[in-house]
Write a protein that holds these residues in place. Structure first.
Motif, PDB file in Angstrom:
ATOM      1  N   LYS A   1      68.476 -16.137  13.905  1.00  0.00           N
ATOM      2  CA  LYS A   1      69.232 -15.504  13.056  1.00  0.00           C
ATOM      3  C   LYS A   1      68.313 -14.291  12.203  1.00  0.00           C
ATOM      4  O   LYS A   1      68.704 -12.969  12.231  1.00  0.00           O
ATOM      5  N   SER A   2      67.143 -14.829  11.729  1.00  0.00           N
ATOM      6  CA  SER A   2      65.941 -14.005  11.223  1.00  0.00           C
ATOM      7  C   SER A   2      65.520 -12.877  12.077  1.00  0.00           C
ATOM      8  O   SER A   2      65.449 -11.642  11.924  1.00  0.00           O
ATOM      9  N   ILE A   3      65.703 -13.181  13.349  1.00  0.00           N
ATOM     10  CA  ILE A   3      65.141 -12.200  14.484  1.00  0.00           C
ATOM     11  C   ILE A   3      66.155 -11.124  14.607  1.00  0.00           C
ATOM     12  O   ILE A   3      65.949 -10.021  14.853  1.00  0.00           O
ATOM     13  N   ALA A   4      67.225 -11.555  14.672  1.00  0.00           N
ATOM     14  CA  ALA A   4      68.453 -10.687  15.102  1.00  0.00           C
ATOM     15  C   ALA A   4      68.542  -9.730  13.863  1.00  0.00           C
ATOM     16  O   ALA A   4      68.987  -8.360  13.946  1.00  0.00           O
ATOM     17  N   LEU A   5      68.797 -10.360  12.744  1.00  0.00           N
ATOM     18  CA  LEU A   5      68.632  -9.504  11.255  1.00  0.00           C
ATOM     19  C   LEU A   5      67.461  -8.608  11.174  1.00  0.00           C
ATOM     20  O   LEU A   5      67.724  -7.239  10.883  1.00  0.00           O
ATOM     21  N   GLY A   6      66.275  -9.036  11.711  1.00  0.00           N
ATOM     22  CA  GLY A   6      65.004  -8.025  11.738  1.00  0.00           C
ATOM     23  C   GLY A   6      65.350  -6.934  12.699  1.00  0.00           C
ATOM     24  O   GLY A   6      64.951  -5.823  12.325  1.00  0.00           O
ATOM     25  N   GLN A   7      65.714  -7.190  13.823  1.00  0.00           N
ATOM     26  CA  GLN A   7      65.834  -6.150  14.717  1.00  0.00           C
ATOM     27  C   GLN A   7      67.242  -5.097  14.333  1.00  0.00           C
ATOM     28  O   GLN A   7      66.944  -4.006  14.619  1.00  0.00           O
TER      29      GLN A   7
END
Length: 104
Positions: A72-78
């Motif tokens: 989720k953090s990676i998706a939000l970061g991207q």
């Protein structure tokens, strides 16, 4: 219900399920050990199985939760990086060539 609230509810109920399961396993192990007076090998087997079940269930929950949070953090970061990225500059049209001069 917002996405954050939904994630909190999922985390609470997942943790509650793991805690209740661990308590049930511990209760069954305690009753099993209490009912067996003296047979050490069976007591060791019950305690080993209970410890293995509790630790593997807890580890699985925490591992799945950690991977989910990381994804989720990676998706939000991207997503935020894509929103913050400057739009590409529009290419300027090529300059018109000056008209050729005729000599007569």
């Amino acid at each position: 219900m917002t996405e954050t609230q939904l994630e909190k509810v999922r985390a609470r109920y997942g943790l509650l399920a793991v805690v209740i399961s661990n308590v049930a396993i511990a209760a069954v192990a305690i009753v099993g050990v209490w009912q067996l007076d003296g047979d050490k090998s069976v007591i060791v087997g019950i305690l080993t199985a209970a410890f293995t079940a509790v630790s593997s269930m807890t580890t699985a929950y925490l591992g799945i939760k950690a991977v989910s949070n990381t994804a989720k953090s990676i998706a939000l970061g991207q997503q935020s990086a894509a929103l913050n990225a400057a739009p590409p500059a529009a290419a300027a049209p090529p300059a018109a060539a000056p008209p050729a001069q005729r000599t007569s």
